[in-house]
Design an enzyme around this catalytic site. Structure first.
Site, mmCIF file in Angstrom:
data_model
loop_
_atom_site.group_PDB
_atom_site.id
_atom_site.type_symbol
_atom_site.label_atom_id
_atom_site.label_comp_id
_atom_site.label_asym_id
_atom_site.label_seq_id
_atom_site.Cartn_x
_atom_site.Cartn_y
_atom_site.Cartn_z
ATOM 1 N N GLU A 29 -7.948 100.671 9.928
ATOM 2 C CA GLU A 29 -9.404 100.827 9.855
ATOM 3 C C GLU A 29 -9.793 102.049 9.043
ATOM 4 O OE1 GLU A 29 -11.383 100.380 13.602
ATOM 5 O OE2 GLU A 29 -10.349 98.505 14.040
ATOM 6 N N ASP A 64 -10.506 104.832 22.040
ATOM 7 C CA ASP A 64 -10.208 103.445 22.411
ATOM 8 C C ASP A 64 -8.730 103.420 22.771
ATOM 9 O OD1 ASP A 64 -9.837 100.797 22.850
ATOM 10 O OD2 ASP A 64 -10.467 100.106 20.858
ATOM 11 N N GLU A 106 -12.614 103.583 25.959
ATOM 12 C CA GLU A 106 -12.629 102.109 25.894
ATOM 13 C C GLU A 106 -11.311 101.543 26.399
ATOM 14 O OE1 GLU A 106 -14.064 100.738 22.087
ATOM 15 O OE2 GLU A 106 -12.812 98.953 22.147
ATOM 16 N N LYS A 145 -18.417 92.025 20.210
ATOM 17 C CA LYS A 145 -17.806 91.565 18.958
ATOM 18 C C LYS A 145 -18.145 90.084 18.828
ATOM 19 C CE LYS A 145 -13.622 94.498 18.947
ATOM 20 N NZ LYS A 145 -12.229 94.575 19.484
ATOM 21 N N ARG A 197 -14.164 94.342 13.528
ATOM 22 C CA ARG A 197 -12.769 94.146 13.918
ATOM 23 C C ARG A 197 -11.873 94.968 12.999
ATOM 24 N NH1 ARG A 197 -12.217 90.273 18.057
ATOM 25 N NH2 ARG A 197 -10.360 91.565 18.329
ATOM 26 N N SER A 198 -10.583 95.012 13.348
ATOM 27 C CA SER A 198 -9.674 95.768 12.476
ATOM 28 C C SER A 198 -9.449 95.051 11.146
ATOM 29 C CB SER A 198 -8.355 96.038 13.189
ATOM 30 O OG SER A 198 -7.833 94.850 13.734
ATOM 31 N N LYS A 252 -19.824 100.451 15.975
ATOM 32 C CA LYS A 252 -18.423 100.864 15.756
ATOM 33 C C LYS A 252 -17.845 100.000 14.636
ATOM 34 C CE LYS A 252 -13.985 100.971 18.244
ATOM 35 N NZ LYS A 252 -13.153 100.278 19.232
HETATM 36 P P1 PGA Z 1 -9.191 94.796 16.915
HETATM 37 O O1 PGA Z 1 -9.460 96.312 17.224
HETATM 38 O O2 PGA Z 1 -10.245 94.316 15.986
HETATM 39 O O3 PGA Z 1 -7.806 94.800 16.317
HETATM 40 O O4 PGA Z 1 -9.239 94.060 18.238
HETATM 41 C C1 PGA Z 1 -10.726 96.837 17.464
HETATM 42 C C2 PGA Z 1 -10.880 97.327 18.881
HETATM 43 O O5 PGA Z 1 -9.953 97.187 19.704
HETATM 44 O O6 PGA Z 1 -11.952 97.817 19.238
HETATM 45 ZN ZN ZN Z 2 -11.060 98.080 21.488
#
Ligand code: PGA
Ligand code: ZN
Length: 426
Positions: free
Chosen positions: A206, A243, A286, A338, A367-368, A389
């Protein structure tokens, strides 16, 4: 029939910030309205979230989306062509019914969310409004407080650090643009500090620094120091958000800390986090425990929930049932929203509304695996979500979101305000 009828649905494969295939959808309306959106993808996914449909097999390490794109151009196109794009709930219901599964495995959560978002963009465009306004927002809605990653770890940096995101929250800024200025100074100061420690090793998924710290605590301690080095006060201006993404490190009944080579019981893990939050300026945490351990989340929220935000990501997966279960136990006080975990915009909005009804705050989150898509910024301003975020302060898939928020702040002119303060909206 009004003229927002969907005339054409078109899906294609594009590529995300990890170089993996993803789904882009374009919607054209009878009135000429046009919308486009791209599905993001997680790496540390919660077990209850909508599933992305992937082709499997040897190509692209199994991440292909030919099946999902094919679904957009056949099943989804058949189901929603002719429907009114202005009827978002109706379109989303048609997607849900056509899919017919609990976890969206038939159409694919990726095909569904890209379609759902593209329909909203097309309806907004056809009505001559920016998306945030079409979604019901007003220029009196405050710009969201950003959570910005400075160090990346966990599943986004091959387990280099156990915790996933070491972030800063510029809650004391007077405007969104000032918040961005503060973050820029902190990101630069972090780079310099990493250089002087000899611990700068590129960037994680990220865009945050990929650090070579020897423990999680060293990362937290360095982050607190960097905030001060950049000239900010951790009590009144910029604090830390972590997180933990604890599900990722939970193995055989304990929390496994790779760098330290030890596994902690739930009780020991609780104690360690208590120690961190008592000694460092952490205002958000988180997923502190494995996603199905509601009792530990509830205990933690009872102890710290009046001082900090306890955020549910894998715990809640933007899902009404999970939110209801967590609410019953008081297992957190903030929803990480999300949209692609839910599968459609309507369901993501319902999740936000359920969180608001519970008296929680909400953070809308990318998302990542991301792209240039900026839909979530409009969701924040359109629905009135006060926190955002999107990862770090580098790489254009991240900056695209921060920059879109800056454009909106600029467009709001004298009306523009910032959802700062602590704790947010409570
Ligand atoms: P992810 O990470 O998109 O890989 O789930 C983001 C998060 O955990 O907040
Ligand atoms: Zn998360």
């Amino acid at each position: 029939m009004s003229n927002s009828a969907i005339k054409q649905v078109y899906g294609r494969r594009v590529w995300d910030s990890r170089g993996r295939p993803t789904v882009e959808v374009e919607i054209t309306l009878e009135n000429g309205g046009f919308g486009r959106a791209i599905a993001p993808a997680g790496a540390s996914t919660g077990s209850g979230e909508a599933l992305d449909l992937r082709d499997g097999g040897p190509r692209f390490a199994g991440y292909g989306v030919d099946g999902a794109v094919g679904n957009v151009n056949t099943l989804i196109s058949d189901a929603i062509t002719g429907m009114e794009a202005s009827d978002q709930a109706g379109v989303d219901r048609a997607l849900i019914v056509t899919d017919g599964t609990e976890n969206r495995q038939k159409l694919g959560g990726n095909a569904m969310i890209a379609t759902s978002m593209a329909v909203a963009h097309a309806a907004a465009n056809g009505s001559g409004q920016p998306l945030w306004q079409y979604l019901g927002g007003s220029s009196e809605n405050p710009l969201p407080v950003p959570e910005v990653q400075i160090f990346g770890g966990g599943a986004h940096a091959e387990g280099q650090m156990d915790l996933q995101d070491f972030m800063v929250v510029p809650f004391g800024a007077s405007s969104f643009s000032e918040a961005m200025e503060w973050v820029a100074e902190i990101y630069l100061a972090a780079g310099k500090t990493m250089d002087s420690l000899g611990k700068r090793c590129g960037v994680a998924d990220e865009g945050g620094y990929w650090p070579a710290f020897s423990s999680n605590e060293e990362a937290i301690e360095t982050l607190a120091r960097v905030i001060e080095l950049a000239g900010f006060d951790t009590d009144s201006q910029v604090a830390i958000s972590l997180d933990i993404a604890a599900t990722q490190i939970y193995k055989d009944g304990g929390y496994f800390l790779k760098k330290e080579g030890r596994t902690l019981s739930t009780e020991q893990w609780y104690e360690l986090m208590r120690d961190w939050v008592s000694r460092y300026p952490v205002i958000m945490i988180e997923d502190p425990f494995v996603e199905d351990d509601l009792d530990s989340h509830a205990r933690f929220t009872a102890e710290f929930g009046d001082k900090m935000q306890v955020v549910g990501d894998d715990l809640l997966v933007t899902n009404l049932h999970h939110i209801a279960a967590a609410r019953e136990k008081n297992a957190c006080n903030t929803l990480l929203c999300k949209p692609n975990q839910a599968g459609t915009l309507s369901e993501a909005k319902q999740a936000f509304e359920a969180a608001t009804e519970a008296g929680w705050n909400t953070v809308v989150s990318a998302r990542s695996g991301e792209t240039e898509d900026i839909t979530i910024v409009h969701l924040a301003l359109g629905w009135g979500i006060k926190q955002l975020k999107v990862g770090s302060f580098t790489r254009s898939e991240r900056m695209a979101k921060w920059n879109e928020a800056l454009r909106l702040e600029d467009a709001f002119g004298a009306d523009a305000s910032y959802a700062g303060g602590r704790p947010f909206g409570k």
